[in-house]
Write an enzyme that holds these catalytic residues in place. Structure first.
Site, PDB file in Angstrom:
ATOM      1  CB  ALA A   1      -1.067  -0.095   0.876  1.00  0.00           C
TER       2      ALA A   1
ATOM      3  N   GLY B   1      -0.856   5.133   0.097  1.00  0.00           N
ATOM      4  CA  GLY B   1      -1.883   5.427   0.411  1.00  0.00           C
ATOM      5  C   GLY B   1      -2.275   5.807  -0.909  1.00  0.00           C
ATOM      6  N   GLY B   2      -1.567   6.080  -2.026  1.00  0.00           N
ATOM      7  CA  GLY B   2      -2.173   6.520  -3.024  1.00  0.00           C
ATOM      8  C   GLY B   2      -3.766   6.253  -3.565  1.00  0.00           C
ATOM      9  CE  LYS B   3      -0.893   2.564  -8.383  1.00  0.00           C
ATOM     10  NZ  LYS B   3       0.465   3.427  -7.650  1.00  0.00           N
TER      11      LYS B   3
ATOM     12  CG  ASP C   1       1.355   0.013  -6.879  1.00  0.00           C
ATOM     13  OD1 ASP C   1       1.564  -0.342  -7.854  1.00  0.00           O
ATOM     14  OD2 ASP C   1       0.818   0.667  -5.952  1.00  0.00           O
TER      15      ASP C   1
ATOM     16  CB  CYS D   1       5.342   2.743 -12.216  1.00  0.00           C
ATOM     17  SG  CYS D   1       6.046   2.918 -11.087  1.00  0.00           S
TER      18      CYS D   1
END
Length: 401
Positions: free
Chosen positions: A233, A236-238, A301, A354
């Protein structure tokens, strides 16, 4: 560009010194500290300093070629001068560069050619080889895009507002912005501004999040009332986007190996009004094992090379190497193996990076599926930097037994 005063020049010099010669000092943190320490600089000065600082980092290898040598602590002014001459930026009191010969730089600039593709695109030699090997003929197009400045994109927090309402609120604070087609919550700024000083930010109406990154929340296809695990996480953007998509209904368990990142997530969640998030520190393997077969949705992620986000983190290309990428690929596969067990039968997970390297993306998924026949691929998508925003990869996989 406007004439630049000596105190701004010294600021750029000191920030470059810190970025290039002090390990683990990341450019975004360095520039943040510099601007905080110089509160008297006006908004235009701050914008110019940031732009020159990032452009010099971005074009370091090409500037070194014009200089005729590599960057050392003693010749950062020469690096700045190479940029000044190349970009035709003019400094006030140009005689401050006394003692640095400009003739050699000007001779190379007049030729207007560079000997290698790595110098042309200002990347390490190993990276030029890796990109060509993995992306083929398209690698130069992507590298050109990655050397552009990243736009500022916000995600309207749908727990409190909409994209159109946010645009109106920002307009009241003299910030011009617009929606982006096919990105329901995205709002792009017409020009860079410090949005963190706005009332809209303090009220939790938005987060800064690139348009490509916003795709991942939708890709996970979360539903209200589900149990969702965000396995890496970070701050915590997503996670916050998932909370908004779930309308605060259900449960999100946010995991990370760093306590300070989870503390930041809690602070952001409070501001955003996201109440369905529980943070858990991965202090040992038991934290993961307790979640085996408990999640309807899982987001991985994964840690990655970050090569898809060089627009906003240009310094990272000077901090990583091929050995780092080889190591991170092993870590990605291990995370996939360990964390995929968190899914229930019929549950779905998204593996995202990314990065723009197939070896970190679809090749990882192919290897995972070969070793785990109880999972099947549903869909995947890659977003390339040449499309305008950050480079990302996402794959949705279902646990079938």
């Amino acid at each position: 560009m406007e004439l630049i005063h000596r105190n701004l020049l010294i600021g750029i010099h000191d920030a470059l010194q810190e970025t290039f010669f002090e390990k683990n000092k990341y450019a975004d943190k360095v520039i943040e500290r510099l601007l905080k320490a110089n509160k008297k600089w006006g908004s235009q000065d701050r914008a110019v300093v940031s732009e020159i600082f990032y452009n010099i980092i971005r074009w370091k290898k090409r500037l070194e070629y014009y200089m005729g040598e590599g960057v050392k602590p003693s010749n950062i002014y020469k690096l700045i001068l190479a940029y000044v001459l190349w970009s035709q930026t003019r400094f006030k009191k140009f005689d401050e560069f006394d003692g640095i010969k400009t003739a050699d730089i000007i001779t190379k600039l007049k030729k207007n050619t560079v000997p290698t593709k790595a110098i042309e695109h200002s990347i390490p030699d190993w990276l030029a080889e890796t990109l060509e090997k993995e992306l083929g003929a398209d690698w130069e197009k992507e590298m050109q895009a990655l050397n552009e400045q990243a736009p500022t994109v916000l995600r309207a927090n749908s727990l409190k507002t909409s994209a159109k309402e946010l645009i109106s609120d920002l307009s009241d604070e003299n910030i011009v912005s617009y929606t982006i087609k096919n990105y329901p919550d995205a709002v792009q700024l017409e020009e860079k501004k410090n949005v963190f000083l706005t009332t809209s930010f303090k009220d939790g109406l938005f987060e800064v999040q690139d348009a490509s990154s916003q795709k991942i929340g939708y890709f996970l296809d979360v539903k209200e009332g589900q149990r969702v695990v965000d396995a890496c996480a970070g701050a915590g953007g997503k996670t916050l986007h998932l909370a908004a998509l779930m309308g605060n209904k259900g449960q999100i368990i946010a995991l990370d190996i760093f306590d300070w990142k989870l503390a930041e997530l809690k602070r952001r969640a409070k501001r955003a009004g996201a109440h369905n998030i529980e943070t858990r520190l991965i202090s040992d393997n038991k934290v993961i094992k307790r979640l085996y077969e408990k999640a309807d949705r899982l987001l991985i992620d994964a840690p990655c090379s970050g090569l898809g986000v060089l627009k906003r983190n240009p310094d990272s290309k000077w901090k990583i190497d091929q050995e780092f990428i080889d190591r991170i690929k092993k870590e990605q596969q291990q995370i996939l193996q360990d964390y995929s067990k968190i899914l229930k039968k019929g549950g779905k997970m998204v593996y995202a990076t990314c990065s723009i390297l197939p070896s970190e993306n679809n090749k990882q998924i192919e290897e995972f599926l070969q070793n785990n026949p109880n999972f099947k691929m549903i869909k995947d998508e890659k977003v390339m930097p040449s499309e305008g925003y950050d480079g990302f990869y996402m794959a949705m996989i279902e646990r079938v037994s």
